[in-house]
Design a protein around this motif. Structure first.
Motif, PDB file in Angstrom:
ATOM      1  N   ASN A   1      20.539  29.047  12.961  1.00 37.17           N
ATOM      2  CA  ASN A   1      20.973  29.382  11.605  1.00 37.17           C
ATOM      3  C   ASN A   1      20.419  28.407  10.573  1.00 37.17           C
ATOM      4  N   LEU A   2      20.211  27.150  10.970  1.00 33.08           N
ATOM      5  CA  LEU A   2      19.664  26.151  10.060  1.00 33.08           C
ATOM      6  C   LEU A   2      18.142  26.211   9.968  1.00 33.08           C
TER       7      LEU A   2
ATOM      8  N   THR B   1      26.508  34.465  16.536  1.00 35.04           N
ATOM      9  CA  THR B   1      26.397  33.681  15.311  1.00 35.04           C
ATOM     10  C   THR B   1      25.802  34.593  14.231  1.00 35.04           C
ATOM     11  N   PRO B   2      26.504  34.826  13.120  1.00 38.74           N
ATOM     12  CA  PRO B   2      26.024  35.832  12.147  1.00 38.74           C
ATOM     13  C   PRO B   2      24.936  35.301  11.220  1.00 38.74           C
ATOM     14  N   THR B   3      23.785  35.008  11.777  1.00 37.79           N
ATOM     15  CA  THR B   3      22.644  34.528  10.994  1.00 37.79           C
ATOM     16  C   THR B   3      22.114  35.663  10.090  1.00 37.79           C
ATOM     17  N   THR B   4      21.754  35.436   8.834  1.00 34.16           N
ATOM     18  CA  THR B   4      21.807  34.184   8.121  1.00 34.16           C
ATOM     19  C   THR B   4      23.216  34.012   7.563  1.00 34.16           C
ATOM     20  N   TRP B   5      23.842  32.871   7.836  1.00 36.03           N
ATOM     21  CA  TRP B   5      25.250  32.655   7.535  1.00 36.03           C
ATOM     22  C   TRP B   5      25.378  31.566   6.473  1.00 36.03           C
ATOM     23  N   SER B   6      25.859  31.959   5.277  1.00 32.30           N
ATOM     24  CA  SER B   6      26.081  31.033   4.165  1.00 32.30           C
ATOM     25  C   SER B   6      27.492  31.210   3.648  1.00 32.30           C
ATOM     26  N   ASP B   7      27.996  30.176   2.952  1.00 26.79           N
ATOM     27  CA  ASP B   7      29.342  30.261   2.398  1.00 26.79           C
ATOM     28  C   ASP B   7      29.489  29.212   1.298  1.00 26.79           C
ATOM     29  N   LEU B   8      30.525  29.389   0.486  1.00 20.50           N
ATOM     30  CA  LEU B   8      30.834  28.433  -0.568  1.00 20.50           C
ATOM     31  C   LEU B   8      31.698  27.307  -0.011  1.00 20.50           C
ATOM     32  N   GLY B   9      31.398  26.065  -0.418  1.00 18.61           N
ATOM     33  CA  GLY B   9      32.224  24.973   0.061  1.00 18.61           C
ATOM     34  C   GLY B   9      31.669  23.608  -0.261  1.00 18.61           C
ATOM     35  N   PHE B  10      32.295  22.610   0.349  1.00 22.53           N
ATOM     36  CA  PHE B  10      31.892  21.214   0.217  1.00 22.53           C
ATOM     37  C   PHE B  10      31.541  20.682   1.602  1.00 22.53           C
ATOM     38  N   GLY B  11      30.704  19.658   1.637  1.00 21.89           N
ATOM     39  CA  GLY B  11      30.339  19.092   2.920  1.00 21.89           C
ATOM     40  C   GLY B  11      29.871  17.660   2.822  1.00 21.89           C
ATOM     41  N   ALA B  12      29.740  17.041   3.991  1.00 25.99           N
ATOM     42  CA  ALA B  12      29.199  15.689   4.095  1.00 25.99           C
ATOM     43  C   ALA B  12      28.165  15.687   5.214  1.00 25.99           C
ATOM     44  N   PHE B  13      27.136  14.861   5.050  1.00 32.06           N
ATOM     45  CA  PHE B  13      26.093  14.773   6.065  1.00 32.06           C
ATOM     46  C   PHE B  13      25.512  13.372   6.075  1.00 32.06           C
ATOM     47  N   GLY B  14      24.848  13.045   7.188  1.00 34.94           N
ATOM     48  CA  GLY B  14      24.257  11.725   7.266  1.00 34.94           C
ATOM     49  C   GLY B  14      23.433  11.543   8.524  1.00 34.94           C
TER      50      GLY B  14
ATOM     51  N   ALA C   1      19.632  40.981  -4.720  1.00 36.51           N
ATOM     52  CA  ALA C   1      19.306  39.572  -4.538  1.00 36.51           C
ATOM     53  C   ALA C   1      20.586  38.754  -4.419  1.00 36.51           C
ATOM     54  N   GLU C   2      20.532  37.702  -3.596  1.00 43.95           N
ATOM     55  CA  GLU C   2      21.670  36.803  -3.443  1.00 43.95           C
ATOM     56  C   GLU C   2      21.163  35.441  -3.003  1.00 43.95           C
ATOM     57  N   ALA C   3      21.983  34.438  -3.249  1.00 49.40           N
ATOM     58  CA  ALA C   3      21.623  33.067  -2.885  1.00 49.40           C
ATOM     59  C   ALA C   3      21.995  32.811  -1.434  1.00 49.40           C
ATOM     60  N   GLU C   4      21.021  32.406  -0.627  1.00 49.23           N
ATOM     61  CA  GLU C   4      21.313  31.958   0.728  1.00 49.23           C
ATOM     62  C   GLU C   4      21.721  30.488   0.735  1.00 49.23           C
ATOM     63  N   GLN C   5      21.126  29.715  -0.179  1.00 50.93           N
ATOM     64  CA  GLN C   5      21.504  28.328  -0.384  1.00 50.93           C
ATOM     65  C   GLN C   5      21.384  28.021  -1.875  1.00 50.93           C
ATOM     66  N   ALA C   6      22.315  27.232  -2.379  1.00 54.26           N
ATOM     67  CA  ALA C   6      22.248  26.769  -3.771  1.00 54.26           C
ATOM     68  C   ALA C   6      23.211  25.590  -3.880  1.00 54.26           C
ATOM     69  N   TYR C   7      22.720  24.405  -3.552  1.00 54.02           N
ATOM     70  CA  TYR C   7      23.621  23.261  -3.469  1.00 54.02           C
ATOM     71  C   TYR C   7      23.040  22.052  -4.187  1.00 54.02           C
ATOM     72  N   VAL C   8      23.917  21.078  -4.421  1.00 50.58           N
ATOM     73  CA  VAL C   8      23.532  19.802  -5.007  1.00 50.58           C
ATOM     74  C   VAL C   8      24.004  18.695  -4.067  1.00 50.58           C
TER      75      VAL C   8
END
Length: 412
Positions: free
Chosen positions: A157-158, A178-191, A127-134
């Protein structure tokens, strides 16, 4: 003799008096009993108070637990989605495959929300997290996101969830380029930026660890197909340079959407060589046009160039998918339509091409071509039965041969 008699007469009263002094009187016994009763009463009162205090504490704990349960029920939502797949390809044994994921979302403040998607790893791995964000929601045009992020490179991918898509397997470009499903650790901005009542722009930009050099071939061996093995696997970065990736879209009348994505980052330890990628995607869902009202067109193109690598030096590909949704009213009273509010059938066609330029091939490149014809049935939007036949040609393809696939997918 007279003297002895006189002495006895004097001693006997003294002995009798001494004996009677050691026998408790009735009043002494009554006092002792009263004291014991009083002590027992005090002990009972103390135990009664302690029991009442304990009950009060238990009541407070139960109330807190009930309040916490109510709060969790209001703020936390748990769901899941899954798919069971049967594959019968010409070059291998038929097999069952599957995908099962748990979804957890919550909002413990009006402007702070969390989302987690956990792949249970069935049947191939752990098991692994594909998404886990705040998310920190600041304004409509600018918000902050951090954690395990789904990479905003291309539309597929989204939007890769099995129950949401109309075909069983992703198109080859979404797996090899595009290596779907593609996740990574990081920071982001959206709007979201409203341009007019019917036109909206969205964006998402992330700073992540980025792709690695795991795809590079050992001497005498072809590299792993595409960039699937180049994903970081949520491990620490293998170099000191962070990758930047982002996608922007324009949406018109909630019917048409076009998106552009970009990626750039180092991928080898101790090297400034870069992987640069770009993608273009489009989706058309015409409405209120009699001929096209039930059609949906999706397309995506992606390309990556790799500095300092000849295996591969670049990859690109695209797909075009057309879906036609319909439902014969004659089936409303049958087992396929009875008690369902909006059941649908869908006919799906996809054409795609992929190419990898690599020195490991005598011709300098590997090519792939993919054609899929599919059919699906949705009694409700969140449950779908799919079946499709794939025609696969070339060396750079998700599957090396033709075959039949069918699946059942659901989400709740």
């Amino acid at each position: 003799m007279a003297v002895l008699t006189l002495l006895l007469c004097m001693l006997i009263p003294s002995l009798l008096l001494a004996q009677t002094s050691h026998v408790p009187s009735r009043s002494d016994k009554d006092n002792t009993v009263e004291q014991l009763k009083h002590q027992l009463h005090q002990i009972e009162e103390q135990h009664r108070k302690e029991l009442a205090d304990l009950k009060e504490r238990l009541g407070v704990v139960e109330q807190r637990q009930s309040s916490l349960s109510d709060e969790l029920a209001q703020n936390i939502r748990v769901g899941a989605y899954g798919a069971v797949i049967f594959e019968s390809l010409q070059d291998r044994r038929s097999t069952h495959d599957g995908n099962f994921e748990v979804l957890i979302s919550g909002q413990f403040h009006d402007r702070i929300r969390v989302y987690t998607e956990i792949d249970l790893g069935l049947p191939h791995g752990t098991a692994e997290a594909e998404q886990a964000y705040v998310d920190l929601l600041l304004t409509q045009p600018f918000n902050v996101r951090a954690g395990v992020l789904l990479i905003p490179f291309g539309k597929f991918n989204l939007d890769h969830f099995d129950p949401r898509r109309d075909l069983i397997r992703p198109p080859s470009v979404a797996r090899l380029v595009t290596p779907t499903t593609w996740s990574d650790l990081g920071f982001g901005a959206f709007g979201l930026i409203p341009i007019s009542d019917n036109i909206k722009a969205t964006y998402e930009v992330q700073v992540i660890n980025g792709l690695t050099d795991k795809f590079l071939a050992t001497p005498g061996h072809l590299p792993d197909p595409g960039l699937q093995s180049a994903r970081s696997g949520l491990h620490t970065d293998n170099n000191g340079d962070k990758a930047v990736v982002g996608r922007g879209t324009m949406k018109f009348y909630d019917q048409y959407e076009i998106g552009f994505s970009g990626y750039r980052g180092a991928y080898k330890p101790g090297s400034a060589d870069m992987i640069t990628g770009m993608a273009f995607d489009a989706e058309f869902k015409p409405r209120n046009i009699k001929i096209w009202d039930h059609f949906q067109l999706r397309s995506e193109f992606a390309r990556f160039d790799l500095q300092g690598s000849t295996t591969p030096s670049s990859l690109w590909g695209y797909y075009i998918q057309l879906t036609y949704r319909f439902w014969p009213s004659a089936l409303n009273s049958t087992i396929l339509g009875r008690h369902f509010n909006n059941p649908t059938f869908a006919l799906v066609g996809l054409y795609g091409r992929t190419k990898m330029n690599t020195a490991a091939s005598p011709t300098g490149s590997l090519n792939g071509e993919q054609m899929i014809v599919g059919f699906n049935y949705r009694p409700v939007e969140d449950y779908v039965f799919k079946m499709e036949y794939q025609f696969n040609n070339g060396q750079f393809n998700q599957f090396p041969s033709d075959g039949f696939l069918t699946s059942i997918a659901w989400i709740f």
